[in-house]
Design an enzyme around this catalytic site. Structure first.
Site, PDB file in Angstrom:
ATOM      1  CG  ASP A  33      -2.073   0.547   1.171  1.00 48.57           C
ATOM      2  OD1 ASP A  33      -3.327   0.870   1.117  1.00 48.57           O
ATOM      3  OD2 ASP A  33      -1.652   2.664   1.020  1.00 48.57           O
ATOM      4  CB  ILE A  34       1.103   4.282  -2.192  1.00 48.85           C
ATOM      5  CG1 ILE A  34       1.566   5.343  -2.866  1.00 48.85           C
ATOM      6  CG2 ILE A  34      -0.436   4.930  -1.603  1.00 48.85           C
ATOM      7  CD1 ILE A  34       1.568   5.696  -4.090  1.00 48.85           C
ATOM      8  CG  ASN A  91     -12.102  -0.379   3.814  1.00 47.08           C
ATOM      9  OD1 ASN A  91     -12.277  -0.051   5.229  1.00 47.08           O
ATOM     10  ND2 ASN A  91     -10.661   0.706   3.846  1.00 47.08           N
ATOM     11  CD  GLU A  99      -9.467   6.147   0.317  1.00 47.54           C
ATOM     12  OE1 GLU A  99      -8.484   6.463   0.334  1.00 47.54           O
ATOM     13  OE2 GLU A  99     -10.023   6.801   1.411  1.00 47.54           O
ATOM     14  CB  VAL A 100      -9.595   1.803  -5.040  1.00 42.06           C
ATOM     15  CG1 VAL A 100      -8.742   1.477  -6.568  1.00 42.06           C
ATOM     16  CG2 VAL A 100      -8.406   3.430  -4.341  1.00 42.06           C
ATOM     17  CG  HIS A 104      -9.086  -2.968  -1.976  1.00 43.94           C
ATOM     18  ND1 HIS A 104      -9.386  -2.396  -3.046  1.00 43.94           N
ATOM     19  CD2 HIS A 104      -8.469  -2.288  -0.574  1.00 43.94           C
ATOM     20  CE1 HIS A 104      -9.387  -1.351  -2.542  1.00 43.94           C
ATOM     21  NE2 HIS A 104      -9.375  -1.408  -1.369  1.00 43.94           N
ATOM     22  CG  HIS A 106      -6.285  -2.917   3.379  1.00 40.14           C
ATOM     23  ND1 HIS A 106      -5.653  -1.639   3.187  1.00 40.14           N
ATOM     24  CD2 HIS A 106      -7.736  -2.789   2.389  1.00 40.14           C
ATOM     25  CE1 HIS A 106      -6.303  -0.710   2.682  1.00 40.14           C
ATOM     26  NE2 HIS A 106      -7.833  -1.469   2.275  1.00 40.14           N
TER      27      HIS A 106
HETATM   28  P1  AMP Z   1      -9.214   1.772   0.788  1.00 46.11           P
HETATM   29  O1  AMP Z   1     -10.158   2.830   0.987  1.00 46.11           O
HETATM   30  O2  AMP Z   1      -9.479   0.044   0.887  1.00 46.11           O
HETATM   31  O3  AMP Z   1     -10.430   1.219  -1.009  1.00 46.11           O
HETATM   32  O4  AMP Z   1      -8.046   1.898   0.317  1.00 46.11           O
HETATM   33  C1  AMP Z   1      -7.609   2.085  -0.980  1.00 46.11           C
HETATM   34  C2  AMP Z   1      -5.678   2.073  -0.330  1.00 46.11           C
HETATM   35  O5  AMP Z   1      -5.820   1.924  -1.328  1.00 46.11           O
HETATM   36  C3  AMP Z   1      -5.470   2.995   0.517  1.00 46.11           C
HETATM   37  O6  AMP Z   1      -5.163   2.497   1.535  1.00 46.11           O
HETATM   38  C4  AMP Z   1      -4.663   3.304  -0.632  1.00 46.11           C
HETATM   39  O7  AMP Z   1      -3.122   4.421   0.879  1.00 46.11           O
HETATM   40  C5  AMP Z   1      -3.973   2.843  -1.570  1.00 46.11           C
HETATM   41  N1  AMP Z   1      -3.276   3.037  -2.438  1.00 46.11           N
HETATM   42  C6  AMP Z   1      -4.055   4.154  -2.874  1.00 46.11           C
HETATM   43  N2  AMP Z   1      -3.315   4.385  -4.288  1.00 46.11           N
HETATM   44  C7  AMP Z   1      -2.350   3.298  -4.815  1.00 46.11           C
HETATM   45  C8  AMP Z   1      -0.872   2.436  -5.580  1.00 46.11           C
HETATM   46  N3  AMP Z   1      -0.846   3.569  -6.387  1.00 46.11           N
HETATM   47  N4  AMP Z   1      -0.447   2.445  -4.969  1.00 46.11           N
HETATM   48  C9  AMP Z   1      -0.587   0.937  -4.136  1.00 46.11           C
HETATM   49  N5  AMP Z   1      -1.709   1.535  -2.742  1.00 46.11           N
HETATM   50  C10 AMP Z   1      -2.474   2.924  -3.320  1.00 46.11           C
END
Ligand code: AMP
Length: 118
Positions: A33-34, A91, A99-100, A104, A106
């Protein structure tokens, strides 16, 4: 809702943006995770276009679901957290704080992750 092919994890899967890969097989990609929230913070994503956990289970094949969850375990092993323990978080959707919009998991660990707060 239609899957957004422009989401950041879809771009990672297509190789359009880089990721720090931990593990990859036919079913899943795992990468750091970034914005790591713990010493170990790995994300595992299925290779297929699934928006949420619910979408994945409803529409993924048995092979994809099994392959994905096996990959989560392998990624935890490779990240070195299997013996010490770890937390998995998924999530899901707006209320879940996703958010994405590509399903996925974690993997959090590398030390005590603390109590669940919400
Ligand atoms: P969520 O809130 O469960 O959708 O988590 C999305 C996660 O994606 C967050 O913890 C971000 O830090 C991570 N994230 C977003 N962009 C990237 C990226 N380019 N590379 C790695 N992790 C990312």
């Amino acid at each position: 809702m239609a899957y957004d092919t422009d989401n950041v994890f879809a771009k990672i899967l297509r190789g359009e943006i880089p990721s720090a890969k931990v593990y990859e097989d036919d079913f899943a990609l795992a990468f750091n995770d970034i914005g790591a929230a713990r010493p170990v913070h790995v994300l595992v994503i299925p290779k297929g276009a699934y928006e949420t956990q619910s979408d994945f289970i409803a529409n993924g094949s048995d092979a994809e679901v099994l392959g994905f969850w096996r990959a989560v375990s392998v990624a935890a092993d490779l990240a070195g957290v299997t013996d010490g323990g770890y937390r998995l978080i998924v999530n899901t959707g707006e209320d879940g704080g996703q958010e994405v919009p590509h399903f996925h998991v974690h993997i959090l660990g590398g030390g005590p992750v603390g109590r669940m707060v919400s």
